[in-house]
Every structure is written in C-alpha cells, then in structure tokens.
Design an enzyme around this catalytic site. Sequence first.
Site, PDB file in Angstrom:
ATOM      1  N   ASP A 175       0.812  -1.212   0.000  1.00 33.78           N
ATOM      2  CA  ASP A 175       0.000   0.000   0.000  1.00 33.78           C
ATOM      3  C   ASP A 175       0.855   1.276   0.000  1.00 33.78           C
ATOM      4  O   ASP A 175       1.887   1.325   0.667  1.00 33.78           O
ATOM      5  CB  ASP A 175      -0.905  -0.037   1.252  1.00 33.78           C
ATOM      6  CG  ASP A 175      -2.049   0.943   1.157  1.00 33.78           C
ATOM      7  OD1 ASP A 175      -2.264   1.512   0.079  1.00 33.78           O
ATOM      8  OD2 ASP A 175      -2.735   1.141   2.180  1.00 33.78           O
ATOM      9  N   GLU A 285      -3.206  -0.229  -8.443  1.00 35.10           N
ATOM     10  CA  GLU A 285      -4.058   0.891  -8.002  1.00 35.10           C
ATOM     11  C   GLU A 285      -3.265   2.193  -8.051  1.00 35.10           C
ATOM     12  O   GLU A 285      -2.129   2.260  -7.597  1.00 35.10           O
ATOM     13  CB  GLU A 285      -4.564   0.652  -6.573  1.00 35.10           C
ATOM     14  CG  GLU A 285      -5.330   1.865  -6.031  1.00 35.10           C
ATOM     15  CD  GLU A 285      -6.216   1.565  -4.829  1.00 35.10           C
ATOM     16  OE1 GLU A 285      -6.954   0.566  -4.870  1.00 35.10           O
ATOM     17  OE2 GLU A 285      -6.154   2.349  -3.864  1.00 35.10           O
TER      18      GLU A 285
END
Length: 497
Positions: A175, A285
């Site tokens: 992330d 992402e």
Amino acid sequence: MKKLIKCLTAFGDISKLKNSTYEDLKQYDVYANSIREHEGAAYFIARTGSAKKLIAYGYNNTCKFAGEESMFNGKRLKICKMDNENSEILRDVFPFTKPVSQQGKNISFGLGDRLGIASPGHIKLIRDKNIFPILAQQSIRELNLTRRSFTDVLSAASWAVFQEGYTGGFGADGDHLQDEEEIKFALNSGFTMITLDCLRYVDKNVSGYTQTEVNEIYSSLPDNIQNVYNKRYNGKVFNLDNGVVIKFETDLFRKIVLTYYGVIQYVLQINRNVIKKSVNPADFEISIDETEIPTIPEAHFFIASELLRGGVNITSLAPRFCGEFQKGIDYIGDIREFTAGFKKHSEIAKHFGYKISIHSGSDKFRIYPIISKETHGRYHLKTSGTNWLEAIRVIAVTRPDLFRKIYDVALLNLDNARMYYHVNADICRLPVIDTLTDNELQELMNFDDVRQVLHISYGFILTKYKSEIYSVLYKYEDEYYQSLIKHIGKHCEYLQI
Ligand code: ZN
C-alpha cells in the site's frame, strides 16, 4: 502439548479428525476449520502455550515443513513453528493460502492487519459475503512503525487463511508505495497488488497561479504534447452514463494538465519499468488521495484517459474526494456535495472499466449507503487502523491496567505521531482517565479524539508494550475476533452487503 496428545488419542485417525466438530476440538485447543488432509497425512493448527503451531500427523516421509519430529501411536508427528519459512511451504503445499488477483471481483475490502492476528476474524465475517478480502495490506509507513516486513505480513495472512480453512481467495496489497524499489520489494515478497502513491508528482502550486501564469507555463510544454492534449480534451464534452457530463473548458483544462502532468509521466514510467516486467501480473491501483487538494472529476477523467492510452492496466483508482477522510472516525463534510462529486468519480471509473477506491475507508458510516448506490456495487474500500483500534478495545475490557498505560504512551507521543498522520484530535478534548472506573474505559473507544490518538500512535505503543499486547490478544483471541466481526460487520450493514 498434553492437550494435543489427548486430542490425538481421541481422534488419532485422519477421518475422525476431519469429521469432528468445532466443539469436539475446541477443548483440545485445535482449530477445527484448519484440518486438512494432504498425501494421507493430517495437517492442522493447535494452540500450545503462548503460540500456535502447525501439526503434521501420520505422514510418510514427505512432510516438507520444518519442525520437531516424534512418534505417536506408531505414526509420525511433527510440531512446526508458524514462521515465515514454513509459511512459504504452506503456500506451496496448500495453494489456497497464496494471494491471488482480485480481477473480476466487484467488492473488495482492504483489511490491513497491523498486528498480524486480525485476519481470522475478518475471514469469519466475510466468508459468506460477496467480498474479496485483501488480508495482507500494509504501507511502508506501517511496516516501519510496526517493525514488520512484507514477508511477515503475507505470512500472517496465509496462516490465517489456513486456520479458517478459507479457500475463497485473498489479495496482498503493497500500500502507498512510492518508488520502484519499494514495488519490487513487495512483488518479490509475493504481493499481488500494488498501490502507487503519486502524491509527490501532483503540482500543488498550480492552484495558486493566475490564469496568465498558467497559460505561460502551459505554452512552454513541448509542442507535440500540447497538440495531442488540445486535440483530445480542449473544449471537448464527454457524456457518461447516468447524466454525468465531463467538460474541458480551456482554462480549467490547462490547470489540470499542469497539476497532473507529472503524475501521468510517473505512472507510465513505473508501469513500463516494473509493473509490466513483473512475472506475475499485479493488480495496480493509482492513488492520489493523500493531499489537501480534492481531485475534481475532470482531472480524474484526464488522468485515467491518459494512463489507459499509455497502456496502463488500472485495477482501481483512489481520488481525493471532497470533505475529510480522517483515520478511524466518520466522514467530515457536506453529504450533498460529497454525493454529487462521488457520483461523477464513480461513473468515470465505470466508464474506463476499473474500480473506485476509497482510502481511510473505515468508520465512514454516513456515506456508505452513497458508496453502495453510486458505484452500483463495484468498489474497493481500504481499512486498516480500525482493526488495531478493535484490539485496543479488547484490551480496555480485559486488561484495563494495560489500557491505561497504552493511553499514557499515546498522549505522551501525540506530537510525534502527528508527523505520520493528519488528524483533528485535540489534546484539550481528551479525557483524563485517572478518574474513570475500569468499566468506563471501554466507552472511550467511541470518542473520536481518543480513537484518533490511539490510531496514530500504534508505533510508539508497540515499541513499549508489544509483547504484553500480543499475550493479552492471544489469551482473548475469540473476543478479538468477535469484536472485529461486530465492527467490520457494521460496515457491511451500512454498505448493504
Ligand atoms: Zn491513501
């Protein structure tokens, strides 16, 4: 160990083990859902002393796991540590414990587990729901503050999946990664999703420029780029579904180009150098959320359109929505304004074929019905710290003395913790807890300021009380799972899942 021996005496036969119930095995501290047969041997997880162990029983000479071997009832028995080395073997022997891509899954939840012990609770909740869980999800910031590695994070998720016998598939998200090295590190550790943090490449100064300045800088861009962009967007109107119109008026369009030009170049470079070269294609992402400037829908459209033209396979994109998405508390801002903007962002994502991603997505109960409706049930929601807060809630109930110490550490380090996270928590609003009774402490977990302070101070708290926290949560494991089921379950309820 005594309990294990008793268990094997009672259920020493693999078929008996497999057919026994949760209640049968709970008395022996064996996780019923974990029992698997492999090449004639039984594999399962049992609690022994202060740690769980993987038990292999009745194998011939093919047990690859490292562990202490002995004989019981004429059969081979091996007691194995649930460490990173054995977790690699676990993923090999039981492929359902290996993370996979989320392609084709409409709703996905990022369920960051900072302590590495929450995932079984998450699995118990989502296994019957239409949610793809990203059980392993940590940022470099979290890894540094918890002193864990991507391998540790993935390992915890794999063991959790095995413990629960969950074969529905899960993801692993590196992330908010910022450069090629971090991405390679995550991919080499077996992660299946990369969230690229593009914040450094958003030019925040542009919003302060006059239009004359914008025009001047814009005209200094290479001619071919100006020509291409002008042709594609300048003055153009794009009609999307559900009445959403994206219109590029010249002044606005130029500002958008100058603000996000760097982001596009950067993503294309990362895509070319790392993502495309990866042996296992990762879900990708794009994140531009952690900034002060909300992403206007036209900017979102421009970024996505250019990235797709550049060959980027976008799985999800996280814009910065209007209002505030602070850690661990509900949405702050105007609901009508949010709804209008969010609808546009969702339609843009749908138009280009990826998911809208909502970061700092836990506890935003006011807007969940809107998220569910406007995305038509296709989105990615990231949570992480809220799972840590549930751990602290369990400690407040079961070990108030430790909770009081944790609270002190959080207050003491508040200014330092704020360097890592932006929160509104005001020290003047924080209750003095000396006057509270032990029973009143758990109520504190419902106060926004307390939640935020405990949320952002986890690194400092763990430095001081790591082993105590782990041993309390080991003892009260069921309570922690139930607490997660209730809290994340409330999220599902508001999201109508
Ligand atoms: Zn984010």
